[in-house]
Write an enzyme that holds these catalytic residues in place. Structure first.
Site, PDB file in Angstrom:
ATOM      1  N   HIS A 103       7.338  -3.681   0.016  1.00 23.57           N
ATOM      2  CA  HIS A 103       6.971  -5.256  -0.334  1.00 23.57           C
ATOM      3  C   HIS A 103       7.774  -6.067   0.460  1.00 23.57           C
ATOM      4  O   HIS A 103       7.961  -7.018   0.225  1.00 23.57           O
ATOM      5  CB  HIS A 103       6.527  -5.442  -1.457  1.00 23.57           C
ATOM      6  CG  HIS A 103       5.657  -4.874  -2.416  1.00 23.57           C
ATOM      7  ND1 HIS A 103       4.494  -4.411  -1.636  1.00 23.57           N
ATOM      8  CD2 HIS A 103       5.361  -4.587  -3.886  1.00 23.57           C
ATOM      9  CE1 HIS A 103       3.680  -3.773  -2.701  1.00 23.57           C
ATOM     10  NE2 HIS A 103       4.334  -4.047  -4.091  1.00 23.57           N
ATOM     11  N   HIS A 173      -0.410  -9.917  -4.635  1.00 19.70           N
ATOM     12  CA  HIS A 173      -0.141  -9.033  -5.552  1.00 19.70           C
ATOM     13  C   HIS A 173      -0.548  -9.432  -7.111  1.00 19.70           C
ATOM     14  O   HIS A 173       0.253  -9.103  -8.072  1.00 19.70           O
ATOM     15  CB  HIS A 173       1.367  -8.328  -5.345  1.00 19.70           C
ATOM     16  CG  HIS A 173       1.454  -7.055  -6.384  1.00 19.70           C
ATOM     17  ND1 HIS A 173       1.419  -6.750  -7.567  1.00 19.70           N
ATOM     18  CD2 HIS A 173       1.897  -6.053  -5.594  1.00 19.70           C
ATOM     19  CE1 HIS A 173       1.793  -5.645  -7.513  1.00 19.70           C
ATOM     20  NE2 HIS A 173       2.100  -5.112  -6.509  1.00 19.70           N
ATOM     21  N   GLU A 305      -4.868  -5.132  -3.738  1.00 22.22           N
ATOM     22  CA  GLU A 305      -3.719  -5.652  -2.411  1.00 22.22           C
ATOM     23  C   GLU A 305      -4.615  -5.173  -1.271  1.00 22.22           C
ATOM     24  O   GLU A 305      -4.284  -4.231  -0.800  1.00 22.22           O
ATOM     25  CB  GLU A 305      -2.582  -4.825  -2.821  1.00 22.22           C
ATOM     26  CG  GLU A 305      -1.795  -5.068  -3.974  1.00 22.22           C
ATOM     27  CD  GLU A 305      -0.738  -4.063  -4.644  1.00 22.22           C
ATOM     28  OE1 GLU A 305       0.049  -3.714  -3.534  1.00 22.22           O
ATOM     29  OE2 GLU A 305      -0.614  -3.653  -5.901  1.00 22.22           O
TER      30      GLU A 305
HETATM   31  C1  G6D Z   1       5.357   0.147  -8.673  1.00 16.94           C
HETATM   32  O1  G6D Z   1       4.237   2.037  -7.309  1.00 16.94           O
HETATM   33  C2  G6D Z   1       4.081   0.482  -7.892  1.00 16.94           C
HETATM   34  C3  G6D Z   1       3.852  -0.289  -6.635  1.00 16.94           C
HETATM   35  O2  G6D Z   1       2.548   0.092  -6.073  1.00 16.94           O
HETATM   36  C4  G6D Z   1       3.676  -1.898  -7.123  1.00 16.94           C
HETATM   37  O3  G6D Z   1       3.423  -2.553  -6.276  1.00 16.94           O
HETATM   38  C5  G6D Z   1       5.060  -2.146  -7.845  1.00 16.94           C
HETATM   39  O4  G6D Z   1       5.133  -1.161  -8.871  1.00 16.94           O
HETATM   40  C6  G6D Z   1       4.903  -3.488  -8.436  1.00 16.94           C
HETATM   41  O5  G6D Z   1       6.282   0.328  -7.585  1.00 16.94           O
END
Ligand code: G6D
Length: 341
Positions: A103, A173, A305
């Site tokens: 991210h 998100h 997403e």
């Molecule tokens: C965890 O694996 C998930 C991710 O996909 C998510 O975006 C994040 O939590 C908030 O890492």
């Protein structure tokens, strides 16, 4: 319709923008992280409630490890080992989740204060991402435009240009929960998705690099199914992801995602010009915060997403996420709230 701007915390320059349509349905956006804090829409009886997860305490938006409502970038999802090669150059990004980059990094776009411009009932947030930010090449200037219609359609339009070739795959998100004010989990929600392929993950939730047909797998949502079928499954791939979905899907051209909540009668339809979407059922939601007065639990919300695909910069089988100088990046995602009946 006009946009109401409120200064929430002067020191941190935190502003919120509320867009209300003629039916009284509204969207609230924060300039920090271009974050969706509320989408308040009616249920079948006309009762208007927030259908996204939002912190009760505004301070929690200053440390948001689950990215509630946040726009993430330059690249949403994971980049394996935070490393990639592009045009013969090797780049190393921050490894902010285990051995991987996720991210956009700890100080990615979700933690930045975006500039704002209000044009009638349109909110335009923009960000200058300098060359080298979190290890990414090239300077990127990005805008994210929010349009909220009288038909309860929220359109996010991402536009960007770069001074040097860079991976670019931002996404939002937001966790949706159509019960309204997080009255229940999403396990009784019904999901239908025009996605013929999904991407298997390894034990660190990194894509294995192949696009697999959903036929005959728990990832087949071409017909509507309740989400409890994946949150309490014994399937190894779902268990590996934390007992639920955390998976990228490749969408059919002009494919749609439809999420129904039978008790409230609310429906969310998602359309996007992106090739893929990561569907995350909130498997890891926990922490010392409250949402609508309740502690977070797994499956309290579901994320769509929309994006390229995670780790696409390292996966030749995936659609490209490279933006080059002279190209104009433009991607839209529409969230349409309506009634099942
Ligand atoms: C965890 O694996 C998930 C991710 O996909 C998510 O975006 C994040 O939590 C908030 O890492």
């Amino acid at each position: 319709m006009a946009i109401e701007t409120n200064e929430i915390k002067q020191q941190e320059q935190l502003l919120s923008f509320t867009m209300k349509n003629k039916n009284g349905a509204e969207v609230e956006i924060l300039n920090r992280g271009a974050t969706i804090r509320a989408i308040r829409v009616p249920d079948r009886e006309g009762k208007i409630e927030n259908v996204v997860l939002a912190f009760d305490a505004i301070e929690d938006y200053f440390d948001n490890p689950h990215y509630l409502g946040a726009t993430v970038g330059r690249v949403g999802g994971r980049i394996g080992h935070g490393a990639f090669a592009l045009d013969g150059m090797n780049y190393v990004l921050e490894q902010n989740q285990g051995p991987h980059h996720i991210h956009g990094g700890r100080k990615g776009w979700s933690s930045r204060i975006w500039e704002h411009q209000v044009e009638g009932n349109r909110l335009i947030l923009s960000l200058h991402s300098p060359a080298g930010e979190n290890g990414y090449p090239g300077t990127v200037d990005v805008t994210l435009t929010f349009d909220w219609s009288d038909e309860n359609v929220l359109t996010l339009t991402y536009e960007a240009e770069t001074t040097a070739a860079t991976p670019l795959s931002p996404t939002n998100h937001t966790y949706f929960n159509l019960t309204g004010e997080a009255k229940g989990t999403i396990e009784q929600h019904l999901l239908q998705m025009d996605a013929p392929c999904y991407v298997p993950l390894d034990e660190e939730a990194l894509p294995l690099g192949e696009l697999v047909r959903v036929d005959g797998t728990p990832f087949d949502f071409r017909e509507k199914r309740p989400l409890h079928e994946v949150t309490h499954a014994i399937d190894e791939e779902l268990t590996l992801a934390g007992n639920g979905l955390d998976h990228p899907f490749l969408l059919k051209e002009n494919g749609r995602i439809v999420l129904d909540e039978p008790i409230s009668g609310r429906r969310l339809t998602v359309e996007t010009s992106q090739p893929g979407v990561v569907v995350y059922t909130g498997n890891h939601l926990d922490g010392d915060f409250t949402v609508a007065g309740r502690k977070p639990t797994a499956y309290l919300g579901i994320c769509f997403e929309t994006q390229g695909l995670p780790d696409a910069i390292n996966q030749p089988e995936f659609p490209s996420v490279v933006l080059r100088p002279g190209e104009h990046y433009r991607k839209e995602t529409l969230f349409h709230f309506s009634s099942i009946d």
